[in-house]
Design a protein around this motif. Structure first.
Motif, PDB file in Angstrom:
ATOM      1  N   LYS A  15       5.568   5.883   9.581  1.00  0.00           N
ATOM      2  CA  LYS A  15       4.297   6.097  10.262  1.00  0.00           C
ATOM      3  C   LYS A  15       4.450   7.069  11.421  1.00  0.00           C
ATOM      4  O   LYS A  15       5.363   6.976  12.236  1.00  0.00           O
ATOM      5  CB  LYS A  15       3.759   4.750  10.784  1.00  0.00           C
ATOM      6  CG  LYS A  15       2.332   4.819  11.293  1.00  0.00           C
ATOM      7  CD  LYS A  15       1.347   5.114  10.179  1.00  0.00           C
ATOM      8  CE  LYS A  15      -0.086   5.094  10.706  1.00  0.00           C
ATOM      9  NZ  LYS A  15      -1.048   5.519   9.670  1.00  0.00           N
ATOM     10  N   GLY A  16       3.504   8.011  11.483  1.00  0.00           N
ATOM     11  CA  GLY A  16       3.465   8.970  12.576  1.00  0.00           C
ATOM     12  C   GLY A  16       2.032   9.327  12.892  1.00  0.00           C
ATOM     13  O   GLY A  16       1.171   8.451  12.966  1.00  0.00           O
ATOM     14  N   SER A  17       1.761  10.604  13.025  1.00  0.00           N
ATOM     15  CA  SER A  17       0.421  11.072  13.369  1.00  0.00           C
ATOM     16  C   SER A  17      -0.522  10.945  12.177  1.00  0.00           C
ATOM     17  O   SER A  17      -0.139  10.509  11.089  1.00  0.00           O
ATOM     18  CB  SER A  17       0.487  12.539  13.806  1.00  0.00           C
ATOM     19  OG  SER A  17       0.808  13.367  12.704  1.00  0.00           O
ATOM     20  N   ALA A  18      -1.776  11.352  12.393  1.00  0.00           N
ATOM     21  CA  ALA A  18      -2.779  11.301  11.323  1.00  0.00           C
ATOM     22  C   ALA A  18      -2.486  12.323  10.229  1.00  0.00           C
ATOM     23  O   ALA A  18      -2.991  12.189   9.105  1.00  0.00           O
ATOM     24  CB  ALA A  18      -4.175  11.527  11.894  1.00  0.00           C
ATOM     25  N   SER A  19      -1.697  13.337  10.529  1.00  0.00           N
ATOM     26  CA  SER A  19      -1.283  14.309   9.516  1.00  0.00           C
ATOM     27  C   SER A  19      -0.153  13.714   8.680  1.00  0.00           C
ATOM     28  O   SER A  19       0.698  12.986   9.205  1.00  0.00           O
ATOM     29  CB  SER A  19      -0.808  15.598  10.180  1.00  0.00           C
ATOM     30  OG  SER A  19      -1.838  16.156  10.972  1.00  0.00           O
ATOM     31  N   THR A  20      -0.153  14.026   7.396  1.00  0.00           N
ATOM     32  CA  THR A  20       0.780  13.368   6.479  1.00  0.00           C
ATOM     33  C   THR A  20       1.555  14.371   5.658  1.00  0.00           C
ATOM     34  O   THR A  20       1.000  15.370   5.176  1.00  0.00           O
ATOM     35  CB  THR A  20       0.015  12.434   5.518  1.00  0.00           C
ATOM     36  OG1 THR A  20      -0.762  11.507   6.277  1.00  0.00           O
ATOM     37  CG2 THR A  20       0.964  11.656   4.626  1.00  0.00           C
ATOM     38  N   ILE A  21       2.840  14.129   5.484  1.00  0.00           N
ATOM     39  CA  ILE A  21       3.681  14.889   4.555  1.00  0.00           C
ATOM     40  C   ILE A  21       4.069  13.945   3.424  1.00  0.00           C
ATOM     41  O   ILE A  21       4.604  12.863   3.662  1.00  0.00           O
ATOM     42  CB  ILE A  21       4.937  15.438   5.248  1.00  0.00           C
ATOM     43  CG1 ILE A  21       4.550  16.388   6.385  1.00  0.00           C
ATOM     44  CG2 ILE A  21       5.843  16.148   4.246  1.00  0.00           C
ATOM     45  CD1 ILE A  21       5.722  16.836   7.240  1.00  0.00           C
ATOM     46  N   VAL A  22       3.792  14.356   2.188  1.00  0.00           N
ATOM     47  CA  VAL A  22       4.120  13.564   1.006  1.00  0.00           C
ATOM     48  C   VAL A  22       5.208  14.289   0.226  1.00  0.00           C
ATOM     49  O   VAL A  22       5.068  15.469  -0.101  1.00  0.00           O
ATOM     50  CB  VAL A  22       2.885  13.347   0.111  1.00  0.00           C
ATOM     51  CG1 VAL A  22       3.268  12.622  -1.172  1.00  0.00           C
ATOM     52  CG2 VAL A  22       1.815  12.560   0.869  1.00  0.00           C
ATOM     53  N   LEU A  23       6.285  13.582  -0.076  1.00  0.00           N
ATOM     54  CA  LEU A  23       7.413  14.125  -0.821  1.00  0.00           C
ATOM     55  C   LEU A  23       7.411  13.535  -2.226  1.00  0.00           C
ATOM     56  O   LEU A  23       7.524  12.321  -2.391  1.00  0.00           O
ATOM     57  CB  LEU A  23       8.725  13.799  -0.104  1.00  0.00           C
ATOM     58  CG  LEU A  23       8.808  14.239   1.369  1.00  0.00           C
ATOM     59  CD1 LEU A  23      10.079  13.700   2.019  1.00  0.00           C
ATOM     60  CD2 LEU A  23       8.757  15.752   1.486  1.00  0.00           C
ATOM     61  N   ASP A  24       7.259  14.390  -3.241  1.00  0.00           N
ATOM     62  CA  ASP A  24       7.128  13.932  -4.628  1.00  0.00           C
ATOM     63  C   ASP A  24       8.334  14.429  -5.431  1.00  0.00           C
ATOM     64  O   ASP A  24       8.604  15.629  -5.502  1.00  0.00           O
ATOM     65  CB  ASP A  24       5.822  14.470  -5.227  1.00  0.00           C
ATOM     66  CG  ASP A  24       5.374  13.684  -6.442  1.00  0.00           C
ATOM     67  OD1 ASP A  24       6.118  12.785  -6.883  1.00  0.00           O
ATOM     68  OD2 ASP A  24       4.280  13.976  -6.962  1.00  0.00           O
ATOM     69  N   SER A  25       9.033  13.502  -6.059  1.00  0.00           N
ATOM     70  CA  SER A  25      10.326  13.774  -6.686  1.00  0.00           C
ATOM     71  C   SER A  25      10.192  14.439  -8.051  1.00  0.00           C
ATOM     72  O   SER A  25       9.163  14.371  -8.710  1.00  0.00           O
ATOM     73  CB  SER A  25      11.097  12.460  -6.845  1.00  0.00           C
ATOM     74  OG  SER A  25      11.206  11.785  -5.618  1.00  0.00           O
ATOM     75  N   GLY A  26      11.300  15.042  -8.485  1.00  0.00           N
ATOM     76  CA  GLY A  26      11.357  15.654  -9.803  1.00  0.00           C
ATOM     77  C   GLY A  26      11.466  14.618 -10.908  1.00  0.00           C
ATOM     78  O   GLY A  26      11.600  13.415 -10.655  1.00  0.00           O
ATOM     79  N   GLY A  27      11.410  15.082 -12.146  1.00  0.00           N
ATOM     80  CA  GLY A  27      11.472  14.179 -13.294  1.00  0.00           C
ATOM     81  C   GLY A  27      12.761  13.369 -13.322  1.00  0.00           C
ATOM     82  O   GLY A  27      13.849  13.917 -13.157  1.00  0.00           O
ATOM     83  N   GLY A  28      12.639  12.062 -13.522  1.00  0.00           N
ATOM     84  CA  GLY A  28      13.796  11.184 -13.550  1.00  0.00           C
ATOM     85  C   GLY A  28      14.321  10.799 -12.182  1.00  0.00           C
ATOM     86  O   GLY A  28      15.212   9.950 -12.066  1.00  0.00           O
ATOM     87  N   GLU A  29      13.783  11.416 -11.134  1.00  0.00           N
ATOM     88  CA  GLU A  29      14.192  11.105  -9.760  1.00  0.00           C
ATOM     89  C   GLU A  29      13.159  10.178  -9.132  1.00  0.00           C
ATOM     90  O   GLU A  29      12.045  10.033  -9.627  1.00  0.00           O
ATOM     91  CB  GLU A  29      14.270  12.391  -8.932  1.00  0.00           C
ATOM     92  CG  GLU A  29      15.208  13.445  -9.485  1.00  0.00           C
ATOM     93  CD  GLU A  29      16.638  13.237  -9.033  1.00  0.00           C
ATOM     94  OE1 GLU A  29      16.906  12.240  -8.333  1.00  0.00           O
ATOM     95  OE2 GLU A  29      17.479  14.082  -9.389  1.00  0.00           O
ATOM     96  N   TYR A  30      13.535   9.549  -8.020  1.00  0.00           N
ATOM     97  CA  TYR A  30      12.560   8.733  -7.297  1.00  0.00           C
ATOM     98  C   TYR A  30      12.775   8.901  -5.801  1.00  0.00           C
ATOM     99  O   TYR A  30      13.382   9.886  -5.371  1.00  0.00           O
ATOM    100  CB  TYR A  30      12.582   7.276  -7.754  1.00  0.00           C
ATOM    101  CG  TYR A  30      13.932   6.599  -7.750  1.00  0.00           C
ATOM    102  CD1 TYR A  30      14.254   5.665  -6.767  1.00  0.00           C
ATOM    103  CD2 TYR A  30      14.860   6.850  -8.751  1.00  0.00           C
ATOM    104  CE1 TYR A  30      15.477   5.024  -6.771  1.00  0.00           C
ATOM    105  CE2 TYR A  30      16.089   6.205  -8.764  1.00  0.00           C
ATOM    106  CZ  TYR A  30      16.391   5.301  -7.771  1.00  0.00           C
ATOM    107  OH  TYR A  30      17.606   4.664  -7.771  1.00  0.00           O
TER     108      TYR A  30
END
Length: 248
Positions: A15-30
């Protein structure tokens, strides 16, 4: 744990500010693909940083049948919505997650403030000439995976192979919205280190994607294999910070 249509997905939130960074993994990764990058991004930007496990990986439930990008987009959007994240997202997508990013951006451009596409699947690559080459090239790997189909990475590979040609003919037609800036990172070695022709097509597709709008940038990850988040985490961190800072 997020519920989407009866299956559950694990989301991890710093949790941080109202702005968000989303990290989405490659195939087979999590989510563990980002274990070194996520805390550093959080510290550097002060943003809320979210990672998650796609269906069938990590702590998320298995969804039987072919992998469908519409289901993956629905899972990501449902998770973010239930977490109260509906705008000002900087999306960082590796490899197969590039497909999720393109469909999410097309249908929800107001959700994204920018994107970093890390050696990601992009629509221009999946031509009628390239798709059969990809199907033929991955068939031995798919056949080997079918000998141990319950292993998560194998299960994902098998699910992705089912209906691959039809799905990627459709993906080829997807257009990224002009309103959403994007930085495209291409690994020096590409996913096709053993095939100069396919490697060049991969590079050409990234260049073509970038040329379609003035708010797109192309960066080569020198010395990196397709696993850019592992090989060049500092570069991923810097490019993501630059994209985030440019929008804030």
């Amino acid at each position: 744990m997020i519920d989407n249509g009866g299956h559950h997905l694990a989301f991890y939130v710093r949790k941080g500010s109202a702005s968000t960074i989303v990290l989405d993994s490659g195939g087979g990764e999590y989510s563990t693909q980002w274990k070194d990058i996520a805390p550093r991004l959080h510290a550097a930007t002060g943003a809320t940083v979210i990672t998650y496990d796609r269906a069938g990986l990590g702590k998320s439930d298995v969804v039987p049948g072919a992998w469908k990008v519409a289901g993956a987009v629905s899972d990501l959007k449902a998770g973010l919505t239930q977490l109260g994240v509906t705008k000002d997202v900087t999306l960082v997508s590796h490899s197969q997650a590039g497909e999720i990013a393109n469909y999410l951006a097309k249908d929800n451009p107001g959700m994204l403030s920018g994107a970093v596409l890390v050696d990601a699947n992009l629509p221009p690559f999946f031509t009628d000439e390239e798709i059969p080459r990809l199907v033929a090239g991955t068939q031995p790997e798919v056949d080997a995976a079918k000998k141990d189909p319950e292993r998560p990475a194998n299960r994902q590979l098998i699910a992705t192979a089912e209906g691959f040609a039809e799905a990627h003919r459709a993906f080829h037609k997807v257009e990224w919205p002009d309103a959403v800036p994007a930085t495209v990172m291409v690994s020096e070695k590409t996913p096709f280190a053993g095939s100069p022709e396919d490697a060049q097509r991969w590079r050409d597709a990234a260049a073509s994607f970038v040329k379609q709008a003035p708010n797109r940038k192309l960066i080569t990850a020198k010395g990196a294999s397709h696993e850019v988040p592992t090989d060049r985490p500092d570069l991923v961190l810097k490019v993501t910070e630059d994209m985030f800072d440019a929008q804030h």
